[in-house]
Write a protein that holds these residues in place. Structure first.
Motif, PDB file in Angstrom:
ATOM      1  N   TYR A   1       0.812  -1.212   0.000  1.00 46.28           N
ATOM      2  CA  TYR A   1       0.000   0.000   0.000  1.00 46.28           C
ATOM      3  C   TYR A   1       0.849   1.267   0.000  1.00 46.28           C
TER       4      TYR A   1
ATOM      5  N   SER B   1      -4.348   2.588  -2.394  1.00 47.80           N
ATOM      6  CA  SER B   1      -3.491   2.543  -1.216  1.00 47.80           C
ATOM      7  C   SER B   1      -4.336   2.512   0.058  1.00 47.80           C
TER       8      SER B   1
ATOM      9  N   TYR C   1       1.852   2.319  -3.525  1.00 51.76           N
ATOM     10  CA  TYR C   1       0.776   3.032  -4.228  1.00 51.76           C
ATOM     11  C   TYR C   1       0.783   4.502  -3.816  1.00 51.76           C
ATOM     12  N   GLN C   2       0.901   4.730  -2.516  1.00 53.98           N
ATOM     13  CA  GLN C   2       0.863   6.086  -1.985  1.00 53.98           C
ATOM     14  C   GLN C   2       2.081   6.892  -2.454  1.00 53.98           C
TER      15      GLN C   2
END
Length: 181
Positions: free
Chosen positions: A92, A122, A95-96
Motif C-alpha cells: 500500500y 493505497s 501506491y501512496q
C-alpha cells in the motif's frame, strides 16, 4: 541477536552523525536493504527501496549538495521502479508514494487523476489516515477530480478514525467555511 533492521537503524544513525562517511555508509545501507529483499525481512521491501532512493535525494538537497540532472533522473527513475515493483506486490505504501510523485509532478509528468486512483487503492489496502486525508483534500479542492464535498467529508472522517491529526483540522475548517458562507 541483532536483526538486519537493527543494523539498518545503526547505519542510519551513524550516517546522520558522521557526514564525512556518508557516501560509504549509504552503500552499506543499500546493501542492507538488498539483504532485506533477499531474505524477505521487510514487510514492504520495494517501498523501502524507493524510500532509500528518495532519502538520498532529500538528504542531498537538505545538505545543499548540488545533484546534476543525470543524478536526479537516475534517483527518480530508481524510486519509481521500486514503487512499481511494490505496486505489483500490493504494497500500500508504494501506491501512496507513486501517487504523490505523480500528483507533485516535479520530476515527471504530472497526473493528478492517476495519483488519486493510486491513493484510493493505497487506502483500500492499508487504511492509512495520512492517505485518507490526502484523498479528502483532493476531493475538497478538485485535484485530479471534480470538487466533491460529500466525498471529502467521507474521507476526512475515515482519516480521523485512523487518528490523523491533520484530518481533524481539515474537516473542522471545511465545516467552518461551509457555515460561514
Amino acid at each position: 541477536g541483532r536483526t538486519l533492521l537493527n543494523i539498518w537503524r545503526d547505519i542510519t544513525f551513524i550516517c546522520h552523525r558522521n557526514k564525512n562517511a556518508s557516501e560509504k555508509l549509504e552503500t552499506w545501507k543499500l546493501s542492507c536493504l538488498k539483504c532485506f529483499l533477499k531474505h524477505n525481512i521487510a514487510t514492504q521491501p520495494y517501498t523501502d527501496m524507493a524510500y532509500f532512493y528518495l532519502g538520498i535525494y532529500c538528504d542531498n538537497n537538505l545538505n545543499h549538495r548540488q545533484l546534476n540532472k543525470c543524478d536526479i533522473d537516475l534517483i527518480i527513475r530508481k524510486t519509481m521502479d521500486y514503487y512499481l515493483m511494490g505496486i505489483e506486490n500490493n504494497e500500500y505504501a508504494s501506491y501512496q508514494g507513486y501517487a504523490e510523485i505523480l500528483i507533485d509532478g516535479e520530476h515527471i509528468k504530472k497526473d493528478e487523476k492517476r495519483g488519486l486512483e493510486l491513493l484510493l487503492k493505497s487506502f483500500e489496502l492499508g487504511k492509512d489516515g495520512y492517505c485518507a486525508n490526502k484523498i479528502a483534500c483532493m476531493y475538497e479542492y478538485g485535484i485530479g477530480t471534480k470538487k466533491n464535498k460529500k466525498k471529502a467529508v467521507e474521507y476526512y472522517t475515515k482519516a480521523t478514525k485512523c487518528d490523523d491529526g491533520q484530518a481533524f483540522a481539515n474537516i473542522s475548517l471545511l465545516y467552518l467555511n461551509e457555515h460561514s458562507n
